[in-house]
Design a protein around this motif. Structure first.
Motif, PDB file in Angstrom:
ATOM      1  N   ASP A   1       0.811  -1.053  -0.018  1.00 14.75           N
ATOM      2  CA  ASP A   1       0.043   0.560   0.454  1.00 14.75           C
ATOM      3  C   ASP A   1       0.833   0.813   0.124  1.00 14.75           C
ATOM      4  O   ASP A   1       1.038   2.005   0.708  1.00 14.75           O
ATOM      5  N   GLN A   2       1.784   1.759  -1.409  1.00 17.61           N
ATOM      6  CA  GLN A   2       2.138   2.729  -1.342  1.00 17.61           C
ATOM      7  C   GLN A   2       2.453   3.817  -0.957  1.00 17.61           C
ATOM      8  O   GLN A   2       2.812   4.705  -0.355  1.00 17.61           O
ATOM      9  N   ASP A   3       0.650   4.045  -1.268  1.00 13.65           N
ATOM     10  CA  ASP A   3      -0.254   5.222  -0.769  1.00 13.65           C
ATOM     11  C   ASP A   3      -0.541   5.363   0.553  1.00 13.65           C
ATOM     12  O   ASP A   3      -0.844   6.546   0.997  1.00 13.65           O
ATOM     13  N   GLY A   4      -0.436   4.644   1.419  1.00 15.92           N
ATOM     14  CA  GLY A   4      -1.043   4.061   2.530  1.00 15.92           C
ATOM     15  C   GLY A   4      -2.527   4.531   2.887  1.00 15.92           C
ATOM     16  O   GLY A   4      -2.992   5.220   3.943  1.00 15.92           O
ATOM     17  N   ASN A   5      -3.405   4.528   1.518  1.00 12.72           N
ATOM     18  CA  ASN A   5      -4.940   4.405   1.524  1.00 12.72           C
ATOM     19  C   ASN A   5      -5.647   3.824   2.245  1.00 12.72           C
ATOM     20  O   ASN A   5      -7.052   3.394   2.130  1.00 12.72           O
ATOM     21  N   GLY A   6      -4.657   2.573   2.646  1.00 12.27           N
ATOM     22  CA  GLY A   6      -5.780   2.160   3.641  1.00 12.27           C
ATOM     23  C   GLY A   6      -5.807   0.232   2.661  1.00 12.27           C
ATOM     24  O   GLY A   6      -6.915  -0.211   2.418  1.00 12.27           O
ATOM     25  N   TYR A   7      -5.402   0.680   1.063  1.00 13.27           N
ATOM     26  CA  TYR A   7      -6.007  -0.402  -0.030  1.00 13.27           C
ATOM     27  C   TYR A   7      -4.827  -0.800  -1.022  1.00 13.27           C
ATOM     28  O   TYR A   7      -3.980  -0.085  -1.279  1.00 13.27           O
ATOM     29  N   ILE A   8      -4.598  -1.431  -0.928  1.00 13.79           N
ATOM     30  CA  ILE A   8      -3.847  -1.895  -2.929  1.00 13.79           C
ATOM     31  C   ILE A   8      -4.922  -2.028  -3.675  1.00 13.79           C
ATOM     32  O   ILE A   8      -5.450  -2.306  -3.872  1.00 13.79           O
ATOM     33  N   ASP A   9      -3.833  -1.385  -5.208  1.00 15.03           N
ATOM     34  CA  ASP A   9      -4.604  -0.914  -6.256  1.00 15.03           C
ATOM     35  C   ASP A   9      -3.746  -1.331  -7.207  1.00 15.03           C
ATOM     36  O   ASP A   9      -2.133  -1.042  -6.966  1.00 15.03           O
ATOM     37  N   ARG A  10      -4.378  -1.010  -7.979  1.00 13.55           N
ATOM     38  CA  ARG A  10      -3.091  -0.548  -9.814  1.00 13.55           C
ATOM     39  C   ARG A  10      -1.693   0.316  -9.346  1.00 13.55           C
ATOM     40  O   ARG A  10      -1.173   0.194  -9.235  1.00 13.55           O
ATOM     41  N   GLU A  11      -2.863   1.453  -8.840  1.00 14.41           N
ATOM     42  CA  GLU A  11      -2.356   3.160  -8.492  1.00 14.41           C
ATOM     43  C   GLU A  11      -0.721   2.581  -7.635  1.00 14.41           C
ATOM     44  O   GLU A  11       0.403   3.259  -7.908  1.00 14.41           O
ATOM     45  N   ASP A  12      -0.978   1.530  -6.514  1.00 15.00           N
ATOM     46  CA  ASP A  12       0.000   1.482  -5.940  1.00 15.00           C
ATOM     47  C   ASP A  12       1.266   0.784  -6.520  1.00 15.00           C
ATOM     48  O   ASP A  12       1.962   1.213  -6.271  1.00 15.00           O
TER      49      ASP A  12
END
Length: 172
Positions: A18-29
Protein backbone atom coordinates in the motif's frame (compact mmCIF):
# COMPACT_ATOMS: atom_id res chain seq x y z
CA UNK A 1 4.70 -16.77 16.96
CA UNK A 2 1.75 -15.30 18.83
CA UNK A 3 -1.27 -13.56 17.28
CA UNK A 4 0.05 -10.06 17.96
CA UNK A 5 3.35 -10.81 16.22
CA UNK A 6 1.53 -12.37 13.27
CA UNK A 7 -0.77 -9.35 12.93
CA UNK A 8 2.23 -7.01 13.08
CA UNK A 9 4.03 -8.90 10.33
CA UNK A 10 0.95 -9.05 8.11
CA UNK A 11 0.34 -5.32 8.66
CA UNK A 12 3.94 -4.64 7.60
CA UNK A 13 3.52 -6.73 4.45
CA UNK A 14 0.28 -4.92 3.63
CA UNK A 15 1.90 -1.51 4.18
CA UNK A 16 4.76 -2.50 1.87
CA UNK A 17 2.28 -2.92 -0.98
CA UNK A 18 0.00 0.00 0.00
CA UNK A 19 2.50 2.57 -1.27
CA UNK A 20 0.18 5.57 -0.86
CA UNK A 21 -1.13 4.53 2.56
CA UNK A 22 -4.79 4.87 1.61
CA UNK A 23 -5.79 1.60 3.26
CA UNK A 24 -5.97 -0.62 0.20
CA UNK A 25 -3.70 -1.99 -2.49
CA UNK A 26 -4.54 -1.16 -6.07
CA UNK A 27 -2.97 -0.80 -9.51
CA UNK A 28 -1.81 2.72 -8.66
CA UNK A 29 0.35 1.41 -5.81
CA UNK A 30 2.27 -0.74 -8.29
CA UNK A 31 2.51 2.09 -10.82
CA UNK A 32 3.73 4.46 -8.09
CA UNK A 33 6.41 1.97 -7.10
CA UNK A 34 7.56 1.74 -10.72
CA UNK A 35 7.63 5.54 -11.09
CA UNK A 36 9.64 5.89 -7.87
CA UNK A 37 12.26 3.40 -9.06
CA UNK A 38 12.49 5.05 -12.47
CA UNK A 39 12.91 8.49 -10.91
CA UNK A 40 15.60 7.25 -8.53
CA UNK A 41 17.69 5.93 -11.40
CA UNK A 42 16.87 8.70 -13.89
CA UNK A 43 15.25 6.28 -16.30
CA UNK A 44 12.54 7.54 -18.64
CA UNK A 45 9.15 5.87 -18.40
CA UNK A 46 9.02 5.65 -22.20
CA UNK A 47 12.38 3.90 -22.46
CA UNK A 48 12.55 0.16 -23.02
CA UNK A 49 13.55 -0.43 -19.38
CA UNK A 50 10.82 1.93 -18.18
CA UNK A 51 8.14 0.19 -20.23
CA UNK A 52 9.42 -3.20 -19.09
CA UNK A 53 9.17 -2.10 -15.46
CA UNK A 54 5.62 -0.80 -15.92
CA UNK A 55 4.63 -4.06 -17.61
CA UNK A 56 6.12 -5.94 -14.65
CA UNK A 57 4.23 -3.71 -12.22
CA UNK A 58 0.99 -4.45 -14.05
CA UNK A 59 1.70 -8.19 -14.02
CA UNK A 60 2.42 -8.03 -10.29
CA UNK A 61 -0.82 -6.13 -9.69
CA UNK A 62 -2.80 -8.65 -11.75
CA UNK A 63 -1.28 -11.51 -9.78
CA UNK A 64 -2.03 -9.82 -6.47
CA UNK A 65 -5.60 -9.00 -7.52
CA UNK A 66 -6.09 -12.53 -8.78
CA UNK A 67 -5.31 -14.06 -5.41
CA UNK A 68 -6.71 -11.45 -3.06
CA UNK A 69 -9.37 -9.18 -4.65
CA UNK A 70 -12.31 -11.29 -3.57
CA UNK A 71 -15.06 -8.79 -4.43
CA UNK A 72 -13.55 -7.79 -7.79
CA UNK A 73 -13.51 -4.04 -7.06
CA UNK A 74 -9.91 -3.69 -8.31
CA UNK A 75 -8.51 -3.01 -4.87
CA UNK A 76 -7.29 -5.25 -2.10
CA UNK A 77 -8.36 -4.25 1.38
CA UNK A 78 -6.39 -5.22 4.46
CA UNK A 79 -9.01 -7.89 5.20
CA UNK A 80 -8.75 -9.31 1.68
CA UNK A 81 -4.98 -9.26 1.98
CA UNK A 82 -5.09 -11.15 5.27
CA UNK A 83 -7.54 -13.77 4.03
CA UNK A 84 -6.26 -14.08 0.46
CA UNK A 85 -2.68 -13.01 -0.03
CA UNK A 86 -1.48 -13.80 3.48
CA UNK A 87 -2.83 -17.34 3.23
CA UNK A 88 -0.95 -17.85 -0.02
CA UNK A 89 2.13 -16.19 1.45
CA UNK A 90 1.99 -18.64 4.31
CA UNK A 91 1.16 -21.69 2.21
CA UNK A 92 3.65 -21.13 -0.59
CA UNK A 93 5.83 -18.00 -0.40
CA UNK A 94 7.92 -19.13 -3.39
CA UNK A 95 4.82 -19.30 -5.58
CA UNK A 96 3.74 -15.88 -4.34
CA UNK A 97 7.20 -14.55 -5.18
CA UNK A 98 6.74 -15.81 -8.73
CA UNK A 99 3.92 -13.31 -9.30
CA UNK A 100 6.45 -10.62 -8.41
CA UNK A 101 9.09 -11.94 -10.83
CA UNK A 102 8.23 -9.66 -13.81
CA UNK A 103 8.30 -6.57 -11.59
CA UNK A 104 11.49 -7.62 -9.81
CA UNK A 105 13.10 -8.40 -13.17
CA UNK A 106 12.17 -4.90 -14.37
CA UNK A 107 13.58 -3.35 -11.19
CA UNK A 108 16.81 -5.26 -11.67
CA UNK A 109 17.08 -3.98 -15.25
CA UNK A 110 16.60 -0.37 -14.12
CA UNK A 111 18.95 -0.67 -11.13
CA UNK A 112 21.74 -2.29 -13.19
CA UNK A 113 23.61 0.91 -13.92
CA UNK A 114 26.73 -0.57 -15.49
CA UNK A 115 25.37 -3.62 -17.30
CA UNK A 116 27.03 -6.05 -14.88
CA UNK A 117 24.11 -6.65 -12.50
CA UNK A 118 22.50 -4.93 -9.57
CA UNK A 119 24.79 -3.98 -6.70
CA UNK A 120 23.86 -3.99 -3.01
CA UNK A 121 24.02 -0.17 -3.08
CA UNK A 122 21.56 -0.02 -5.99
CA UNK A 123 19.25 -2.48 -4.22
CA UNK A 124 19.36 -0.26 -1.14
CA UNK A 125 18.33 2.72 -3.29
CA UNK A 126 15.35 0.75 -4.62
CA UNK A 127 14.30 -0.30 -1.14
CA UNK A 128 14.63 3.26 0.14
CA UNK A 129 12.40 4.76 -2.56
CA UNK A 130 9.85 2.03 -1.88
CA UNK A 131 9.62 3.09 1.75
CA UNK A 132 12.30 1.20 3.65
CA UNK A 133 14.26 3.38 6.10
CA UNK A 134 17.72 4.19 4.70
CA UNK A 135 19.78 2.35 7.34
CA UNK A 136 17.66 -0.79 7.04
CA UNK A 137 17.69 -0.55 3.24
CA UNK A 138 21.50 -0.57 3.27
CA UNK A 139 21.59 -3.62 5.54
CA UNK A 140 19.08 -5.47 3.37
CA UNK A 141 20.95 -4.51 0.19
CA UNK A 142 24.10 -6.07 1.58
CA UNK A 143 22.24 -9.17 2.81
CA UNK A 144 20.63 -9.69 -0.61
CA UNK A 145 24.06 -10.45 -2.05
CA UNK A 146 23.95 -13.97 -0.64
CA UNK A 147 27.17 -15.10 -2.32
CA UNK A 148 29.00 -11.81 -1.52
CA UNK A 149 30.17 -11.31 -5.11
CA UNK A 150 29.09 -7.67 -5.22
CA UNK A 151 26.12 -8.35 -7.51
CA UNK A 152 22.59 -9.44 -6.72
CA UNK A 153 20.94 -11.98 -8.99
CA UNK A 154 17.26 -12.36 -9.71
CA UNK A 155 17.28 -15.68 -7.84
CA UNK A 156 18.81 -14.04 -4.76
CA UNK A 157 16.10 -11.37 -4.85
CA UNK A 158 13.28 -13.88 -5.37
CA UNK A 159 14.55 -16.04 -2.52
CA UNK A 160 14.71 -13.01 -0.22
CA UNK A 161 11.27 -11.80 -1.34
CA UNK A 162 9.75 -15.21 -0.65
CA UNK A 163 11.42 -15.30 2.79
CA UNK A 164 10.09 -11.81 3.59
CA UNK A 165 6.60 -12.77 2.45
CA UNK A 166 6.52 -16.09 4.30
CA UNK A 167 4.58 -15.38 7.48
CA UNK A 168 3.47 -18.33 9.59
CA UNK A 169 0.10 -18.07 11.28
CA UNK A 170 0.14 -18.43 15.07
CA UNK A 171 -1.57 -21.82 14.84
CA UNK A 172 0.75 -23.16 12.12
Amino acid sequence: MDSAEYERKIAARFATFDQDGNGYIDREDFSAAARAVLAEFGTAARSDRGQYLFAGAEAFWQGMAGIADVDGDQRVTREEFITGAAKRLRDNPQRFAEIARPFLHGVIAVADEDGRGTTPAAAARVLRVLGTPAELAAQIGTALDADADGRITEDEILTAFAAYCGVEAPDA
